[in-house]
Design an enzyme around this catalytic site. Structure first.
Site, mmCIF file in Angstrom:
data_model
loop_
_atom_site.group_PDB
_atom_site.id
_atom_site.type_symbol
_atom_site.label_atom_id
_atom_site.label_comp_id
_atom_site.label_asym_id
_atom_site.label_seq_id
_atom_site.Cartn_x
_atom_site.Cartn_y
_atom_site.Cartn_z
ATOM 1 N N ASN A 7 0.883 -1.170 0.000
ATOM 2 C CA ASN A 7 0.000 0.000 0.000
ATOM 3 C C ASN A 7 0.921 1.221 0.000
ATOM 4 O O ASN A 7 1.529 1.542 1.027
ATOM 5 C CB ASN A 7 -0.929 0.007 1.213
ATOM 6 C CG ASN A 7 -1.836 1.237 1.233
ATOM 7 O OD1 ASN A 7 -1.433 2.322 0.833
ATOM 8 N ND2 ASN A 7 -3.064 1.063 1.702
ATOM 9 N N GLU A 34 -3.934 1.811 -2.955
ATOM 10 C CA GLU A 34 -4.067 3.241 -2.648
ATOM 11 C C GLU A 34 -3.171 4.084 -3.544
ATOM 12 O O GLU A 34 -2.430 4.949 -3.057
ATOM 13 C CB GLU A 34 -3.780 3.533 -1.162
ATOM 14 C CG GLU A 34 -5.031 3.499 -0.298
ATOM 15 C CD GLU A 34 -4.908 4.332 0.976
ATOM 16 O OE1 GLU A 34 -4.224 3.893 1.899
ATOM 17 O OE2 GLU A 34 -5.514 5.416 1.027
ATOM 18 N N ASP A 151 -3.967 -4.832 0.937
ATOM 19 C CA ASP A 151 -4.312 -4.225 2.222
ATOM 20 C C ASP A 151 -5.704 -4.720 2.613
ATOM 21 O O ASP A 151 -6.695 -4.247 2.064
ATOM 22 C CB ASP A 151 -4.274 -2.702 2.094
ATOM 23 C CG ASP A 151 -4.660 -1.995 3.381
ATOM 24 O OD1 ASP A 151 -4.986 -2.678 4.370
ATOM 25 O OD2 ASP A 151 -4.656 -0.747 3.387
ATOM 26 N N ASN A 153 -7.026 -4.453 5.601
ATOM 27 C CA ASN A 153 -7.601 -3.655 6.688
ATOM 28 C C ASN A 153 -8.251 -4.549 7.746
ATOM 29 O O ASN A 153 -9.334 -4.245 8.262
ATOM 30 C CB ASN A 153 -8.598 -2.626 6.135
ATOM 31 C CG ASN A 153 -7.927 -1.304 5.804
ATOM 32 O OD1 ASN A 153 -7.131 -0.764 6.589
ATOM 33 N ND2 ASN A 153 -8.235 -0.770 4.642
ATOM 34 N N ASP A 222 -1.714 -6.089 6.192
ATOM 35 C CA ASP A 222 -1.447 -6.394 4.784
ATOM 36 C C ASP A 222 -1.086 -7.871 4.703
ATOM 37 O O ASP A 222 -0.150 -8.324 5.370
ATOM 38 C CB ASP A 222 -0.307 -5.521 4.267
ATOM 39 C CG ASP A 222 -0.636 -4.047 4.370
ATOM 40 O OD1 ASP A 222 -1.214 -3.501 3.419
ATOM 41 O OD2 ASP A 222 -0.349 -3.445 5.437
ATOM 42 N N ASP A 251 2.701 4.730 5.126
ATOM 43 C CA ASP A 251 2.433 4.216 6.480
ATOM 44 C C ASP A 251 2.380 2.676 6.485
ATOM 45 O O ASP A 251 2.427 2.068 7.554
ATOM 46 C CB ASP A 251 1.178 4.842 7.108
ATOM 47 C CG ASP A 251 0.019 5.018 6.142
ATOM 48 O OD1 ASP A 251 0.115 4.586 4.976
ATOM 49 O OD2 ASP A 251 -1.000 5.602 6.558
ATOM 50 N N HIS A 252 2.317 2.064 5.300
ATOM 51 C CA HIS A 252 2.407 0.601 5.168
ATOM 52 C C HIS A 252 3.798 0.220 4.647
ATOM 53 O O HIS A 252 4.461 1.035 3.995
ATOM 54 C CB HIS A 252 1.384 0.075 4.164
ATOM 55 C CG HIS A 252 -0.045 0.308 4.543
ATOM 56 N ND1 HIS A 252 -0.879 -0.706 4.942
ATOM 57 C CD2 HIS A 252 -0.795 1.440 4.563
ATOM 58 C CE1 HIS A 252 -2.079 -0.206 5.185
ATOM 59 N NE2 HIS A 252 -2.062 1.083 4.972
#
Length: 262
Positions: A7, A34, A151, A153, A222, A251-252
């Site tokens: 991501n 993303e 991802d 989530n 992930d 951030d991933h």
DNA sequence: ATGGTTGGTAGCCAA
């Protein structure tokens, strides 16, 4: 062959980082989520210069997924998760790439975040997971090697968060969310990182806020899930944690598997 | 309990 997912949180913002990572780790296939970019605005030419063939399912500003493959592939099976023609979110792309004398199918997903709980956003997440399970059932009937990666989530277990109690009210750790994810696993899929790194504290995401990275307040959301035929070929799995320490990080961080060639 | 940060896009939303 190495197959990775990341991501990147914005194709434009992460272009330099993504190119650096591709050059350093040289995956055969890379799935991005993303990308926050339309098909037209996605910087495919930069990746093609590194020898990748590119398939994009983009959306301006939000969501968006892309697949890069060093091996030429002709087949983009679907753009957009099947099962709801009214869903305009660009969160799923599925391709078939060559693997030696055979093929491997790759589903690249960006599962809805679903926060805050108790809203239509959470209902959308659960509905999306039900549609995804239906797709997984169709794929399992084909009895072929496939990977469903991206991802999710979803924090599957308490061991997948540094501070599970901080996520009790979060859509990523709701009992319904976890049950829907568990239902996928129970169809016979293998969580590649869990299989190769069963210890607690293996994370793929650290929030930008409140010094989460510095304090290692991470979560594992992930995932790479393998069909039985793909799991037969699993040689290893890992996480490229080092990218989180870069300038202008996502951030991933990337997650990858090494598969035996077919 | 709140605020903390980043990205994309145009005065906020999503994460």
């Amino acid at each position: 062959m190495r197959i990775a997912t990341w991501n990147i949180n914005g194709a434009k913002a992460r272009l330099d980082g993504a190119l650096t990572w591709l050059k350093e780790t040289n995956p055969d296939v890379a799935c991005f989520q993303e990308i926050k970019s339309s098909n037209e605005a996605f910087p495919a030419a930069f990746f093609e210069e590194l020898g990748y063939h590119v398939a994009v399912h983009g959306q301006k500003g939000f969501n968006g997924v892309a697949v890069l493959s060093k091996r030429r592939f002709d087949e983009v099976v679907v753009r957009g998760l099947p099962g709801d023609d009214g869903d305009a979110h660009a969160r799923y792309i599925e391709v078939v790439v060559p693997n030696g004398s055979g093929i491997v199918r790759i589903g690249n997903l960006y599962l809805p975040n679903g926060n805050p709980i108790g809203t239509d956003r959470f209902a959308y997440k659960l509905a999306w997971m039900r549609r995804f399970e239906a797709r997984v059932r169709e794929l399992l009937d084909l009895e072929e090697a496939f990977l469903l990666m991206g991802d999710y989530n979803v924090i599957p277990e308490s061991a997948d968060a540094k501070h599970p109690d901080a996520w009790r009210e979060d859509a990523l750790f709701q009992p319904e969310t976890r049950a829907a994810y568990r239902a996928l696993i129970n169809l016979g899929l293998t969580d590649a990182v869990r299989a190769c790194q069963p210890e607690a504290g293996v994370f793929t995401f650290w929030d930008y806020q409140a010094g989460a990275w510095q304090k290692d307040h991470g979560i594992r959301i992930d995932h790479i899930l393998l069909s039985p035929q793909a799991a037969d070929r699993l040689l290893g799995a890992g996480i490229d944690k080092f990218t989180r320490g870069w300038e202008k990080p996502s951030d991933h961080v990337p997650v990858w598997v090494e598969l035996q060639d077919g």
